[in-house]
Each structure stands twice: as C-alpha cells, then as structure tokens.
Design a protein around this motif. Structure first.
Motif, short mmCIF file in Angstrom:
data_model
loop_
_atom_site.label_atom_id
_atom_site.label_comp_id
_atom_site.label_asym_id
_atom_site.label_seq_id
_atom_site.Cartn_x
_atom_site.Cartn_y
_atom_site.Cartn_z
N GLU A 139 0.84 -1.19 0.00
CA GLU A 139 0.00 0.00 0.00
C GLU A 139 0.87 1.25 0.00
N VAL A 140 0.37 2.29 -0.63
CA VAL A 140 1.09 3.55 -0.73
C VAL A 140 0.11 4.68 -0.48
N HIS A 141 0.49 5.60 0.35
CA HIS A 141 -0.33 6.78 0.60
C HIS A 141 0.07 7.86 -0.40
N GLN A 142 -0.86 8.67 -0.82
CA GLN A 142 -0.60 9.70 -1.82
C GLN A 142 0.54 10.63 -1.40
N MET A 143 0.66 10.91 -0.10
CA MET A 143 1.74 11.78 0.36
C MET A 143 3.10 11.17 0.03
N GLN A 144 3.23 9.86 0.18
CA GLN A 144 4.49 9.20 -0.17
C GLN A 144 4.78 9.36 -1.66
N MET A 145 3.74 9.19 -2.47
CA MET A 145 3.91 9.32 -3.91
C MET A 145 4.34 10.74 -4.27
N ASP A 146 3.67 11.72 -3.69
CA ASP A 146 4.00 13.12 -3.99
C ASP A 146 5.43 13.44 -3.59
N GLU A 147 5.84 12.93 -2.45
CA GLU A 147 7.16 13.23 -1.90
C GLU A 147 8.30 12.62 -2.71
N TRP A 205 8.02 10.83 -5.90
CA TRP A 205 7.70 10.42 -7.26
C TRP A 205 8.86 10.60 -8.23
N GLU A 206 9.62 11.67 -8.07
CA GLU A 206 10.74 11.92 -9.00
C GLU A 206 11.76 10.78 -8.95
N TYR A 207 11.89 10.11 -7.81
CA TYR A 207 12.82 9.00 -7.69
C TYR A 207 12.17 7.69 -8.12
N VAL A 208 10.87 7.59 -7.95
CA VAL A 208 10.15 6.36 -8.28
C VAL A 208 10.05 6.20 -9.79
N GLU A 209 9.85 7.30 -10.50
CA GLU A 209 9.57 7.18 -11.93
C GLU A 209 10.81 7.04 -12.80
N VAL A 210 12.00 7.28 -12.31
CA VAL A 210 13.21 7.11 -13.12
C VAL A 210 13.53 5.63 -13.30
N ASP A 211 14.13 5.30 -14.44
CA ASP A 211 14.47 3.90 -14.71
C ASP A 211 15.53 3.36 -13.75
N GLN A 212 16.54 4.16 -13.48
CA GLN A 212 17.65 3.74 -12.64
C GLN A 212 17.85 4.75 -11.52
N TYR A 247 10.68 0.66 -1.69
CA TYR A 247 9.40 0.03 -1.41
C TYR A 247 8.34 0.48 -2.42
N ILE A 248 8.25 1.78 -2.65
CA ILE A 248 7.25 2.31 -3.58
C ILE A 248 7.50 1.75 -4.98
N ARG A 249 8.75 1.69 -5.39
CA ARG A 249 9.07 1.12 -6.70
C ARG A 249 8.60 -0.33 -6.78
N ASP A 250 8.85 -1.12 -5.73
CA ASP A 250 8.39 -2.51 -5.71
C ASP A 250 6.87 -2.58 -5.81
N VAL A 251 6.19 -1.74 -5.05
CA VAL A 251 4.73 -1.74 -5.07
C VAL A 251 4.22 -1.35 -6.46
N MET A 252 4.83 -0.36 -7.07
CA MET A 252 4.38 0.10 -8.38
C MET A 252 4.58 -0.97 -9.46
N ASP A 253 5.48 -1.93 -9.22
CA ASP A 253 5.70 -3.02 -10.16
C ASP A 253 4.62 -4.10 -10.10
N LEU A 254 3.80 -4.08 -9.04
CA LEU A 254 2.72 -5.05 -8.96
C LEU A 254 1.70 -4.75 -10.06
N PRO A 255 1.06 -5.76 -10.63
CA PRO A 255 0.26 -5.56 -11.84
C PRO A 255 -1.09 -4.86 -11.67
N ASP A 256 -1.72 -4.96 -10.53
CA ASP A 256 -3.08 -4.42 -10.38
C ASP A 256 -3.14 -3.39 -9.26
N GLU A 257 -4.13 -2.51 -9.34
CA GLU A 257 -4.23 -1.41 -8.38
C GLU A 257 -5.68 -1.13 -8.02
N ILE A 258 -5.89 -0.80 -6.75
CA ILE A 258 -7.19 -0.34 -6.28
C ILE A 258 -6.97 1.02 -5.63
#
Length: 157
Positions: free
Chosen positions: A40-48, A50-57, A76-87
């Motif tokens: 699970e990921v809270h939006q605040m984590q994503m906002d904080e 995201w610039e590191y999560v979205e880069v390839d390396q 952790y967020i990168r691992d979670v974002m690699d999971l195939p489905d989202e709610i």
C-alpha cells in the motif's frame, strides 16, 4: 516506515482483509492476486518521492539527497508500483458523503445530529465519525452501510 519488503498473505481471506484495511484509511493498494502479494502507498508518499520512483535507474548518489529510511521508502514504492493491479481508495469527499447519508437516514434526534456534524467538521473526521457511531450503538450498521456504498456500480447491476 514500510521498508523494501512487500507483504504476502497466507490465504485469500487474509489477502482480502489486508487489502481492505489500507483502503479504509485512504491508501492506494497494488497487488498480484496470483501470488497473494500486495503493498500500500499513501498519496503523500507518492508526492514526496515520485521523481525517484519514476526514473528507470536510481542515481548512485541518492544517499546525498535522501536519508537511508527515505531510500528504503523509494525502493518500497518502486516494488509496489511493479505489482500488476491497483485499487484506488474512495476519495475523501465520497466517504464524507457516505457518512452524511448514513447519518441522515437515522432518526436519533438533535444530539446525534450535533455529534455527527461535530465529527465531520473536525480535523480527523473518519475516526471521530466512528467514535460517534460507537457511542450511539451504530458502528456495526455503519460498517454494513459502508460496505454496500463501496461496491462499484457495475458490480450491483
């Protein structure tokens, strides 16, 4: 914080229960039903982060920009974002609407209405609302109502 390990449920019942808990507090849940793995990921984590999560390396000098626990958070967020489905959780305004609708269906008098209004206007309305429902003996009814409110329209047709 979460660290870099996602959870794996032991069976489908635990999987569903563990998906529901973070959704009820407004977190996005990603999952792989085949492996009963979720995170699970809270939006605040994503906002904080995201610039590191979205880069390839991840950059080698990441330790210069982030603390160790923040690097673990990014992984952790990168691992979670690699999971195939989202709610996605229901939006706050939707949940507040459910609470107001439920309260309006009750016929418990002015004190109840004041308690609900105070709860919905406070800084933490979700917990305060549950406290009011508990105080008035309606917590089980509220949970039942909320479950029917969260069913997508396509599932009820």
């Amino acid at each position: 914080m979460y660290g870099s390990v996602m959870d794996k449920a032991k069976d489908i019942d635990e999987f569903v229960q563990r998906l529901a808990e973070p959704l009820s507090i407004g977190q996005c849940v990603r999952y792989d039903i085949d492996n009963l793995t979720y995170g699970e990921v809270h939006q605040m984590q994503m906002d904080e982060y995201w610039e590191y999560v979205e880069v390839d390396q991840l950059p080698d000098n990441l330790g210069d920009e982030l603390k160790d626990w923040e690097i673990d958070e990014v992984k952790y967020i990168r691992d979670v974002m690699d999971l195939p489905d989202e709610i996605d959780p229901p939006r706050t305004w939707e949940q507040l609407g459910w609470m107001a609708d439920f309260a309006n269906e009750q016929s418990l008098g002015n004190r109840f209405i004041r308690d609900v209004q105070r709860a919905l206007d406070c800084r933490h309305p979700f917990g305060a609302f549950k406290d009011v429902m508990y105080d008035h003996g309606l917590l089980d009814e509220w949970y039942s109502y909320r479950e029917t409110a969260t069913v997508p329209m396509s599932a009820t047709n």
